[in-house]
Motif scaffolding. Structure first.
Motif, short mmCIF file in Angstrom:
data_model
loop_
_atom_site.label_atom_id
_atom_site.label_comp_id
_atom_site.label_asym_id
_atom_site.label_seq_id
_atom_site.Cartn_x
_atom_site.Cartn_y
_atom_site.Cartn_z
N ALA A 34 -10.92 2.78 3.07
CA ALA A 34 -10.15 2.72 1.83
C ALA A 34 -8.69 3.02 2.19
O ALA A 34 -8.40 3.70 3.18
N GLY A 35 -7.80 2.53 1.37
CA GLY A 35 -6.38 2.77 1.65
C GLY A 35 -5.53 2.53 0.44
O GLY A 35 -5.97 2.17 -0.63
N GLY A 36 -4.25 2.77 0.66
CA GLY A 36 -3.29 2.57 -0.43
C GLY A 36 -1.90 2.77 0.09
O GLY A 36 -1.66 3.12 1.23
N GLU A 39 13.48 1.90 1.14
CA GLU A 39 12.92 3.15 0.67
C GLU A 39 11.67 3.47 1.48
O GLU A 39 11.01 2.57 1.99
N ASP A 40 11.40 4.76 1.62
CA ASP A 40 10.22 5.20 2.34
C ASP A 40 9.05 5.32 1.36
O ASP A 40 9.22 5.68 0.20
N ALA A 41 7.88 5.01 1.87
CA ALA A 41 6.66 5.17 1.09
C ALA A 41 5.57 5.64 2.05
O ALA A 41 5.69 5.49 3.26
N MET A 42 4.54 6.22 1.49
CA MET A 42 3.42 6.67 2.29
C MET A 42 2.23 5.74 2.07
O MET A 42 1.96 5.33 0.94
N SER A 43 1.56 5.40 3.15
CA SER A 43 0.30 4.68 3.06
C SER A 43 -0.75 5.55 3.75
O SER A 43 -0.43 6.52 4.43
N PHE A 44 -2.01 5.19 3.57
CA PHE A 44 -3.07 5.99 4.20
C PHE A 44 -4.27 5.11 4.51
O PHE A 44 -4.45 4.04 3.92
N VAL A 46 5.87 4.40 5.79
CA VAL A 46 6.34 3.03 5.95
C VAL A 46 7.66 2.86 5.22
O VAL A 46 7.94 3.56 4.25
N ARG A 47 8.47 1.94 5.71
CA ARG A 47 9.76 1.67 5.08
C ARG A 47 9.73 0.24 4.56
O ARG A 47 9.44 -0.69 5.29
N SER A 48 10.04 0.10 3.28
CA SER A 48 10.11 -1.23 2.69
C SER A 48 11.57 -1.55 2.37
O SER A 48 12.34 -0.66 2.00
N VAL A 49 11.92 -2.81 2.53
CA VAL A 49 13.29 -3.24 2.29
C VAL A 49 13.27 -4.23 1.13
O VAL A 49 12.52 -5.20 1.14
N GLY A 50 14.11 -3.95 0.13
CA GLY A 50 14.20 -4.82 -1.03
C GLY A 50 15.64 -5.22 -1.28
O GLY A 50 16.54 -4.98 -0.46
N LYS A 51 15.88 -5.82 -2.43
CA LYS A 51 17.21 -6.30 -2.78
C LYS A 51 18.22 -5.16 -2.94
O LYS A 51 19.41 -5.36 -2.74
N THR A 52 17.75 -3.98 -3.29
CA THR A 52 18.66 -2.86 -3.53
C THR A 52 18.71 -1.88 -2.38
O THR A 52 19.31 -0.81 -2.51
N GLY A 53 18.07 -2.20 -1.26
CA GLY A 53 18.09 -1.30 -0.11
C GLY A 53 16.69 -1.02 0.38
O GLY A 53 15.74 -1.72 0.06
#
Length: 112
Positions: A110-112, A47-52, A38-45
């Motif tokens: 379950a997830g994260g 970033e990619d993260a993994m969820s499951f 997943v890609r999250s967008v914040g104030k500084t740009g």
């Protein structure tokens, strides 16, 4: 209605750190573990993260903070070095949601 758990066809290993500091290991032989980038967008740009998503048929003792390894993992681990950045296929449970049909737990997600 009967649930179809054909996709729950692989093992996962769940590790839990107990209050005394020991690590408990449980292998669930029938589970479904799916990773999603997943890609999250914040104030500084961005970033990619993994969820499951983890699905275990029946009642499974899963808790937030447990660490899940895809496949059958080693019997003994060092909790401090058992981290997703260092161990491919490892994830940390953030939420647990038992699913019920007719008042009985049919599977646990379950997830994260």
């Amino acid at each position: 209605m009967t649930a179809d758990y054909r996709l729950c066809d692989g093992p996962v290993t769940v590790y839990r750190r107990l209050k005394d500091g020991t690590v408990e290991r449980t292998v669930h032989p029938r589970a479904f573990l799916d990773f999603d980038k997943v890609r999250s967008v914040g104030k500084t740009g961005s970033e990619d993260a993994m969820s499951f998503l983890l699905v275990v048929p029946g009642e499974a003792d899963l808790m937030p903070g447990d660490k899940v390894l895809d496949g059958i993992g080693p019997e003994e681990v060092d909790w401090a070095t058992l981290v997703p950045a260092a161990v491919p296929g490892l994830c940390v449970i953030r939420h647990v949601d038992p699913k019920r049909v007719g008042g009985r737990v049919c599977h646990v997600e379950a997830g994260g």
